[in-house]
Design a protein around this motif. Structure first.
Motif, PDB file in Angstrom:
ATOM      1  N   ASP A  68       0.828  -1.210   0.000  1.00 20.18           N
ATOM      2  CA  ASP A  68       0.000   0.000   0.000  1.00 20.18           C
ATOM      3  C   ASP A  68       0.862   1.259   0.000  1.00 20.18           C
ATOM      4  N   GLY A  69       2.129   1.110   0.394  1.00 15.56           N
ATOM      5  CA  GLY A  69       3.106   2.183   0.322  1.00 15.56           C
ATOM      6  C   GLY A  69       4.218   1.784  -0.624  1.00 15.56           C
ATOM      7  N   LEU A  70       4.784   2.759  -1.339  1.00 14.68           N
ATOM      8  CA  LEU A  70       5.844   2.496  -2.306  1.00 14.68           C
ATOM      9  C   LEU A  70       7.011   3.430  -2.037  1.00 14.68           C
ATOM     10  N   VAL A  71       8.228   2.900  -2.105  1.00 19.95           N
ATOM     11  CA  VAL A  71       9.415   3.739  -2.019  1.00 19.95           C
ATOM     12  C   VAL A  71      10.359   3.327  -3.141  1.00 19.95           C
ATOM     13  N   PHE A  72      10.869   4.316  -3.868  1.00 19.60           N
ATOM     14  CA  PHE A  72      11.689   4.070  -5.051  1.00 19.60           C
ATOM     15  C   PHE A  72      13.149   4.385  -4.711  1.00 19.60           C
ATOM     16  N   TRP A 128       2.954  11.654   0.423  1.00 13.30           N
ATOM     17  CA  TRP A 128       4.231  11.342  -0.214  1.00 13.30           C
ATOM     18  C   TRP A 128       5.338  12.085   0.521  1.00 13.30           C
ATOM     19  N   GLY A 129       6.583  11.739   0.178  1.00 15.13           N
ATOM     20  CA  GLY A 129       7.697  12.425   0.820  1.00 15.13           C
ATOM     21  C   GLY A 129       9.030  11.898   0.332  1.00 15.13           C
ATOM     22  N   ARG A 130      10.066  12.311   1.041  1.00 11.40           N
ATOM     23  CA  ARG A 130      11.427  11.898   0.696  1.00 11.40           C
ATOM     24  C   ARG A 130      12.310  12.086   1.913  1.00 11.40           C
ATOM     25  N   PHE A 131      13.522  11.543   1.846  1.00 15.32           N
ATOM     26  CA  PHE A 131      14.511  11.669   2.908  1.00 15.32           C
ATOM     27  C   PHE A 131      15.516  12.760   2.546  1.00 15.32           C
ATOM     28  N   ASP A 132      16.178  13.291   3.554  1.00 20.09           N
ATOM     29  CA  ASP A 132      17.380  14.064   3.280  1.00 20.09           C
ATOM     30  C   ASP A 132      18.423  13.117   2.694  1.00 20.09           C
ATOM     31  N   VAL A 133      19.395  13.675   1.992  1.00 21.02           N
ATOM     32  CA  VAL A 133      20.402  12.853   1.331  1.00 21.02           C
ATOM     33  C   VAL A 133      21.798  13.253   1.787  1.00 21.02           C
ATOM     34  N   GLU A 146      -2.284   4.913  -3.463  1.00 17.78           N
ATOM     35  CA  GLU A 146      -3.359   5.770  -3.957  1.00 17.78           C
ATOM     36  C   GLU A 146      -2.796   7.007  -4.647  1.00 17.78           C
ATOM     37  N   ALA A 147      -1.790   7.646  -4.035  1.00 21.65           N
ATOM     38  CA  ALA A 147      -1.182   8.833  -4.642  1.00 21.65           C
ATOM     39  C   ALA A 147      -0.489   8.467  -5.950  1.00 21.65           C
ATOM     40  N   PHE A 148       0.218   7.347  -5.975  1.00 19.18           N
ATOM     41  CA  PHE A 148       0.890   6.864  -7.181  1.00 19.18           C
ATOM     42  C   PHE A 148      -0.112   6.720  -8.323  1.00 19.18           C
ATOM     43  N   GLU A 149      -1.259   6.149  -8.021  1.00 20.72           N
ATOM     44  CA  GLU A 149      -2.270   5.927  -9.050  1.00 20.72           C
ATOM     45  C   GLU A 149      -2.963   7.231  -9.454  1.00 20.72           C
ATOM     46  N   ILE A 170      11.414  15.174 -10.908  1.00 20.21           N
ATOM     47  CA  ILE A 170      10.950  16.555 -10.769  1.00 20.21           C
ATOM     48  C   ILE A 170       9.463  16.652 -11.120  1.00 20.21           C
ATOM     49  N   GLU A 171       9.086  16.004 -12.209  1.00 22.81           N
ATOM     50  CA  GLU A 171       7.700  16.111 -12.685  1.00 22.81           C
ATOM     51  C   GLU A 171       6.719  15.405 -11.757  1.00 22.81           C
ATOM     52  N   ILE A 172       7.096  14.222 -11.245  1.00 20.77           N
ATOM     53  CA  ILE A 172       6.155  13.560 -10.336  1.00 20.77           C
ATOM     54  C   ILE A 172       6.031  14.344  -9.038  1.00 20.77           C
ATOM     55  N   SER A 173       7.098  15.011  -8.615  1.00 17.37           N
ATOM     56  CA  SER A 173       7.008  15.871  -7.432  1.00 17.37           C
ATOM     57  C   SER A 173       6.004  16.990  -7.659  1.00 17.37           C
ATOM     58  N   ARG A 174       6.050  17.606  -8.828  1.00 20.74           N
ATOM     59  CA  ARG A 174       5.087  18.660  -9.172  1.00 20.74           C
ATOM     60  C   ARG A 174       3.654  18.149  -9.036  1.00 20.74           C
ATOM     61  N   ARG A 175       3.420  16.947  -9.562  1.00 16.72           N
ATOM     62  CA  ARG A 175       2.070  16.397  -9.557  1.00 16.72           C
ATOM     63  C   ARG A 175       1.638  15.994  -8.147  1.00 16.72           C
ATOM     64  N   LEU A 176       2.555  15.423  -7.402  1.00 17.25           N
ATOM     65  CA  LEU A 176       2.226  15.001  -6.041  1.00 17.25           C
ATOM     66  C   LEU A 176       1.971  16.197  -5.129  1.00 17.25           C
ATOM     67  N   ARG A 177       2.630  17.315  -5.410  1.00 14.92           N
ATOM     68  CA  ARG A 177       2.405  18.522  -4.595  1.00 14.92           C
ATOM     69  C   ARG A 177       0.959  18.999  -4.666  1.00 14.92           C
ATOM     70  N   ARG A 178       0.259  18.656  -5.741  1.00 15.47           N
ATOM     71  CA  ARG A 178      -1.149  19.032  -5.857  1.00 15.47           C
ATOM     72  C   ARG A 178      -2.015  18.226  -4.889  1.00 15.47           C
TER      73      ARG A 178
END
Length: 234
Positions: free
Chosen positions: A84-88, A113-118, A155-158, A172-180
């Motif tokens: 149910d959760g995905l991490v790439f 959605w989110g991300r880690f510091d690097v 759900e967000a992925f879909e 970059i583009e999926i981040s733009r879309r997920l921000r919505r």
């Protein structure tokens, strides 16, 4: 390949690879603790001509074959995975301790959605500064890069249609879309990523090139045009 568990995992780790025989075993070994806790590990190969697939099979729950292209491989893995959760996760990136629990907590909040510091391995003098600037820029803009191990609910992925089918800037583009859908959860624990790209092309050249590509992308230049001009920035 490991026998598929009857229990549906709550989280799937998707690892897109092409010719990663030198790194895939260490990558998957680092994920073994998560796998032991029931996290699904899915490797998506884009047509390697080395031993990547054979080396990955004993250490992953599933090894899939896809048309080459990072976005296409990640989409294939996301759609075929069961969590149910995905991490790439890139093959040269290592997740922090308890990454599954950190993601679980983040996705139970307001963010989908989110991300880690690097942190970049200390392969060159500016590694610390580059990592800091990537994290700072990401917090200010709400845009994540693939090096930061982007995660999201299924759900967000879909809802956003997965990663856009483009050869560059798909993160970059999926981040733009997920921000919505929501602001990202920006997690302070750090993923560690290899310095090999920076060492191969030189840190200064890589920094300038990536900033120039991103600026032009934000200004509307096609990702196919950008990829044609510089095909090995990742």
């Amino acid at each position: 390949m490991a026998q598929e568990s009857l229990t549906t995992p709550w989280l799937s780790v998707i690892v897109p690879v092409v010719n990663e025989a030198a790194t895939i075993q260490s990558c998957l070994t680092a994920l073994s603790t998560l796998r032991d806790r029931g996290v699904e590990i899915v490797v998506v190969d884009g047509g390697s001509d080395d031993d990547t697939v054979a080396l990955a099979r004993p250490l992953a729950d599933r090894v899939l074959v896809s048309v080459r292209g990072r976005a296409r491989q990640m989409n294939h893995g996301g759609r075929e995975s069961r969590g149910d959760g995905l991490v790439f996760v890139h093959a040269d990136t290592r997740l922090p301790d308890r990454a599954d629990r950190l993601i679980d907590t983040a996705l139970k909040g307001a963010a989908c959605w989110g991300r880690f510091d690097v942190e970049i391995e200390r392969g060159f003098v500016l590694a610390g500064l580059v990592g800091w600037s990537m994290n700072r820029r990401s917090r200010l803009t709400g845009i994540a890069t693939g090096d930061q191990a982007i995660f999201m609910t299924r759900e967000a992925f879909e809802l956003v249609g997965g990663f856009p089918d483009q050869p560059l800037m798909e993160d970059i583009e999926i981040s733009r879309r997920l921000r919505r859908l929501s602001a990202p959860a920006c997690l302070a624990p750090r993923v560690t990523t290899s310095a090999r790209r920076w060492q191969q092309h030189g840190p200064l050249r890589t920094i300038v090139t990536m900033w120039w590509l991103r600026l032009r992308y934000w200004c509307g230049v096609s990702p196919w045009t950008l990829a044609g001009e510089y095909t090995d920035v990742r």
